[in-house]
Design a protein around this motif. Sequence first.
Motif, PDB file in Angstrom:
ATOM      1  N   LEU A 109       7.527  -5.814   3.894  1.00 23.13           N
ATOM      2  CA  LEU A 109       6.990  -7.055   3.335  1.00 23.13           C
ATOM      3  C   LEU A 109       5.515  -7.227   3.668  1.00 23.13           C
ATOM      4  O   LEU A 109       4.726  -7.666   2.826  1.00 23.13           O
ATOM      5  CB  LEU A 109       7.801  -8.252   3.841  1.00 23.13           C
ATOM      6  CG  LEU A 109       9.223  -8.385   3.293  1.00 23.13           C
ATOM      7  CD1 LEU A 109       9.897  -9.621   3.871  1.00 23.13           C
ATOM      8  CD2 LEU A 109       9.221  -8.455   1.769  1.00 23.13           C
ATOM      9  N   LEU A 110       5.130  -6.869   4.887  1.00 23.77           N
ATOM     10  CA  LEU A 110       3.723  -7.000   5.259  1.00 23.77           C
ATOM     11  C   LEU A 110       2.845  -6.059   4.448  1.00 23.77           C
ATOM     12  O   LEU A 110       1.772  -6.449   3.973  1.00 23.77           O
ATOM     13  CB  LEU A 110       3.544  -6.740   6.762  1.00 23.77           C
ATOM     14  CG  LEU A 110       3.489  -8.005   7.634  1.00 23.77           C
ATOM     15  CD1 LEU A 110       4.801  -8.771   7.549  1.00 23.77           C
ATOM     16  CD2 LEU A 110       3.187  -7.656   9.085  1.00 23.77           C
ATOM     17  N   ASN A 111       3.285  -4.819   4.277  1.00 23.74           N
ATOM     18  CA  ASN A 111       2.503  -3.869   3.480  1.00 23.74           C
ATOM     19  C   ASN A 111       2.392  -4.328   2.031  1.00 23.74           C
ATOM     20  O   ASN A 111       1.333  -4.190   1.394  1.00 23.74           O
ATOM     21  CB  ASN A 111       3.130  -2.481   3.547  1.00 23.74           C
ATOM     22  CG  ASN A 111       2.974  -1.837   4.901  1.00 23.74           C
ATOM     23  OD1 ASN A 111       2.025  -2.131   5.636  1.00 23.74           O
ATOM     24  ND2 ASN A 111       3.899  -0.962   5.263  1.00 23.74           N
ATOM     25  N   ALA A 112       3.480  -4.871   1.508  1.00 25.77           N
ATOM     26  CA  ALA A 112       3.454  -5.387   0.134  1.00 25.77           C
ATOM     27  C   ALA A 112       2.480  -6.556   0.021  1.00 25.77           C
ATOM     28  O   ALA A 112       1.702  -6.648  -0.928  1.00 25.77           O
ATOM     29  CB  ALA A 112       4.858  -5.818  -0.290  1.00 25.77           C
ATOM     30  N   ALA A 113       2.519  -7.459   0.997  1.00 26.55           N
ATOM     31  CA  ALA A 113       1.632  -8.626   0.977  1.00 26.55           C
ATOM     32  C   ALA A 113       0.176  -8.216   1.146  1.00 26.55           C
ATOM     33  O   ALA A 113      -0.722  -8.785   0.513  1.00 26.55           O
ATOM     34  CB  ALA A 113       2.041  -9.604   2.074  1.00 26.55           C
ATOM     35  N   ASN A 114      -0.051  -7.209   1.986  1.00 18.11           N
ATOM     36  CA  ASN A 114      -1.413  -6.720   2.207  1.00 18.11           C
ATOM     37  C   ASN A 114      -2.015  -6.177   0.910  1.00 18.11           C
ATOM     38  O   ASN A 114      -3.198  -6.405   0.609  1.00 18.11           O
ATOM     39  CB  ASN A 114      -1.393  -5.650   3.298  1.00 18.11           C
ATOM     40  CG  ASN A 114      -2.766  -5.138   3.633  1.00 18.11           C
ATOM     41  OD1 ASN A 114      -3.067  -3.968   3.506  1.00 18.11           O
ATOM     42  ND2 ASN A 114      -3.633  -6.021   4.064  1.00 18.11           N
ATOM     43  N   SER A 115      -1.200  -5.474   0.141  1.00 22.32           N
ATOM     44  CA  SER A 115      -1.680  -4.914  -1.124  1.00 22.32           C
ATOM     45  C   SER A 115      -1.992  -6.010  -2.134  1.00 22.32           C
ATOM     46  O   SER A 115      -2.714  -5.780  -3.110  1.00 22.32           O
ATOM     47  CB  SER A 115      -0.645  -3.944  -1.710  1.00 22.32           C
ATOM     48  OG  SER A 115       0.514  -4.637  -2.154  1.00 22.32           O
ATOM     49  N   LEU A 116      -1.458  -7.215  -1.895  1.00 20.96           N
ATOM     50  CA  LEU A 116      -1.705  -8.347  -2.787  1.00 20.96           C
ATOM     51  C   LEU A 116      -2.815  -9.255  -2.272  1.00 20.96           C
ATOM     52  O   LEU A 116      -3.085 -10.307  -2.862  1.00 20.96           O
ATOM     53  CB  LEU A 116      -0.413  -9.153  -2.972  1.00 20.96           C
ATOM     54  CG  LEU A 116       0.728  -8.429  -3.694  1.00 20.96           C
ATOM     55  CD1 LEU A 116       1.996  -9.261  -3.668  1.00 20.96           C
ATOM     56  CD2 LEU A 116       0.338  -8.098  -5.130  1.00 20.96           C
ATOM     57  N   GLY A 117      -3.437  -8.868  -1.167  1.00 17.39           N
ATOM     58  CA  GLY A 117      -4.598  -9.608  -0.695  1.00 17.39           C
ATOM     59  C   GLY A 117      -4.425 -10.438   0.554  1.00 17.39           C
ATOM     60  O   GLY A 117      -5.378 -11.075   1.009  1.00 17.39           O
ATOM     61  N   ALA A 118      -3.224 -10.456   1.126  1.00 17.50           N
ATOM     62  CA  ALA A 118      -3.016 -11.225   2.353  1.00 17.50           C
ATOM     63  C   ALA A 118      -3.424 -10.395   3.571  1.00 17.50           C
ATOM     64  O   ALA A 118      -3.290  -9.168   3.574  1.00 17.50           O
ATOM     65  CB  ALA A 118      -1.553 -11.645   2.472  1.00 17.50           C
ATOM     66  N   HIS A 119      -3.897 -11.038   4.605  1.00 12.23           N
ATOM     67  CA  HIS A 119      -4.134 -10.381   5.883  1.00 12.23           C
ATOM     68  C   HIS A 119      -2.794 -10.241   6.597  1.00 12.23           C
ATOM     69  O   HIS A 119      -1.904 -11.086   6.438  1.00 12.23           O
ATOM     70  CB  HIS A 119      -5.099 -11.206   6.739  1.00 12.23           C
ATOM     71  CG  HIS A 119      -6.462 -11.345   6.143  1.00 12.23           C
ATOM     72  ND1 HIS A 119      -7.474 -10.439   6.365  1.00 12.23           N
ATOM     73  CD2 HIS A 119      -6.981 -12.293   5.307  1.00 12.23           C
ATOM     74  CE1 HIS A 119      -8.559 -10.815   5.709  1.00 12.23           C
ATOM     75  NE2 HIS A 119      -8.281 -11.930   5.047  1.00 12.23           N
ATOM     76  N   ILE A 120      -2.636  -9.193   7.388  1.00 10.55           N
ATOM     77  CA  ILE A 120      -1.355  -8.971   8.056  1.00 10.55           C
ATOM     78  C   ILE A 120      -1.564  -8.620   9.529  1.00 10.55           C
ATOM     79  O   ILE A 120      -2.624  -8.149   9.936  1.00 10.55           O
ATOM     80  CB  ILE A 120      -0.536  -7.855   7.375  1.00 10.55           C
ATOM     81  CG1 ILE A 120      -1.271  -6.509   7.462  1.00 10.55           C
ATOM     82  CG2 ILE A 120      -0.202  -8.220   5.939  1.00 10.55           C
ATOM     83  CD1 ILE A 120      -0.424  -5.327   6.996  1.00 10.55           C
ATOM     84  N   ALA A 121      -0.507  -8.851  10.310  1.00 10.57           N
ATOM     85  CA  ALA A 121      -0.478  -8.453  11.712  1.00 10.57           C
ATOM     86  C   ALA A 121       0.957  -8.065  12.036  1.00 10.57           C
ATOM     87  O   ALA A 121       1.838  -8.930  12.092  1.00 10.57           O
ATOM     88  CB  ALA A 121      -0.943  -9.588  12.623  1.00 10.57           C
ATOM     89  N   ASP A 122       1.210  -6.774  12.216  1.00 13.26           N
ATOM     90  CA  ASP A 122       2.569  -6.281  12.444  1.00 13.26           C
ATOM     91  C   ASP A 122       2.800  -6.011  13.929  1.00 13.26           C
ATOM     92  O   ASP A 122       1.858  -5.867  14.715  1.00 13.26           O
ATOM     93  CB  ASP A 122       2.787  -4.989  11.642  1.00 13.26           C
ATOM     94  CG  ASP A 122       4.260  -4.726  11.354  1.00 13.26           C
ATOM     95  OD1 ASP A 122       5.119  -5.513  11.808  1.00 13.26           O
ATOM     96  OD2 ASP A 122       4.549  -3.739  10.650  1.00 13.26           O
ATOM     97  N   ASP A 123       4.068  -5.951  14.317  1.00  7.99           N
ATOM     98  CA  ASP A 123       4.464  -5.601  15.694  1.00  7.99           C
ATOM     99  C   ASP A 123       3.760  -6.468  16.730  1.00  7.99           C
ATOM    100  O   ASP A 123       3.216  -5.985  17.729  1.00  7.99           O
ATOM    101  CB  ASP A 123       4.184  -4.117  15.968  1.00  7.99           C
ATOM    102  CG  ASP A 123       5.059  -3.187  15.150  1.00  7.99           C
ATOM    103  OD1 ASP A 123       6.206  -3.576  14.843  1.00  7.99           O
ATOM    104  OD2 ASP A 123       4.606  -2.090  14.797  1.00  7.99           O
ATOM    105  N   VAL A 124       3.775  -7.770  16.498  1.00  3.15           N
ATOM    106  CA  VAL A 124       3.106  -8.699  17.409  1.00  3.15           C
ATOM    107  C   VAL A 124       3.661  -8.589  18.828  1.00  3.15           C
ATOM    108  O   VAL A 124       2.938  -8.794  19.806  1.00  3.15           O
ATOM    109  CB  VAL A 124       3.247 -10.143  16.868  1.00  3.15           C
ATOM    110  CG1 VAL A 124       2.722 -11.163  17.861  1.00  3.15           C
ATOM    111  CG2 VAL A 124       2.507 -10.271  15.540  1.00  3.15           C
TER     112      VAL A 124
END
Length: 201
Positions: free
Chosen positions: A57-72
């Motif tokens: 989901l994060l990778n998908a959102a990132n490709s749509l322009g959202a900033h992401i932070a995984d494995d917090v």
Amino acid sequence: MKQLLLDIQPAPPQTLDNFIVGHNAEAVASIYYLIEGAAESSFIYFWGAAGSGKSHLLNAANSLGAHIADDVHLLDNDAQIDLFNRYNQLKADGSKLIAAGLHAPSQMHLRDDLATRLAWGLVYQLQPLTDTEKAEALKNHAKERGMRLPDEVIAYCLRYLRRDLPTLMSILNALDEWSLTEKKPITVPMLKRLLQLDLDI
């Protein structure tokens, strides 16, 4: 599994369209609303067990322009401070952030200030797919590739192999490639032989 099976064919890009929703419809819908600017918050936090789809989901959102932070949950103190500052900057800029970790923000021994920030937005626990949903996902994947995939092969995969979808789909891709090379139909014995060849390397 050694790398052979995973290297036979690159995994397709992770998108919202090829995410198997299962019981996570509200969580996925929240990403669409966030991207469209229709969400009640500009921040989303996903948590759940490994393999529940957080990174997809994060990778998908990132490709749509959202900033992401995984494995917090893996962030050390300095990295937590960096994410805290990034959160505040994105909030000031009106930008969007989607973050993810193994547990809810208050249950990962994070800095209090960061845990509070992560909990300010929308928070969703992702539910892993059931075996029935995984089987349906594998059937859909096989159909997209034009594979003739017997039900007994799917049953064997779900019973004996690693159960996360990326691994299972990579194994099916490898099996498909081998089936085409050998010009033989896909069967459980063929799958067993493929796995044995990989382990022998």
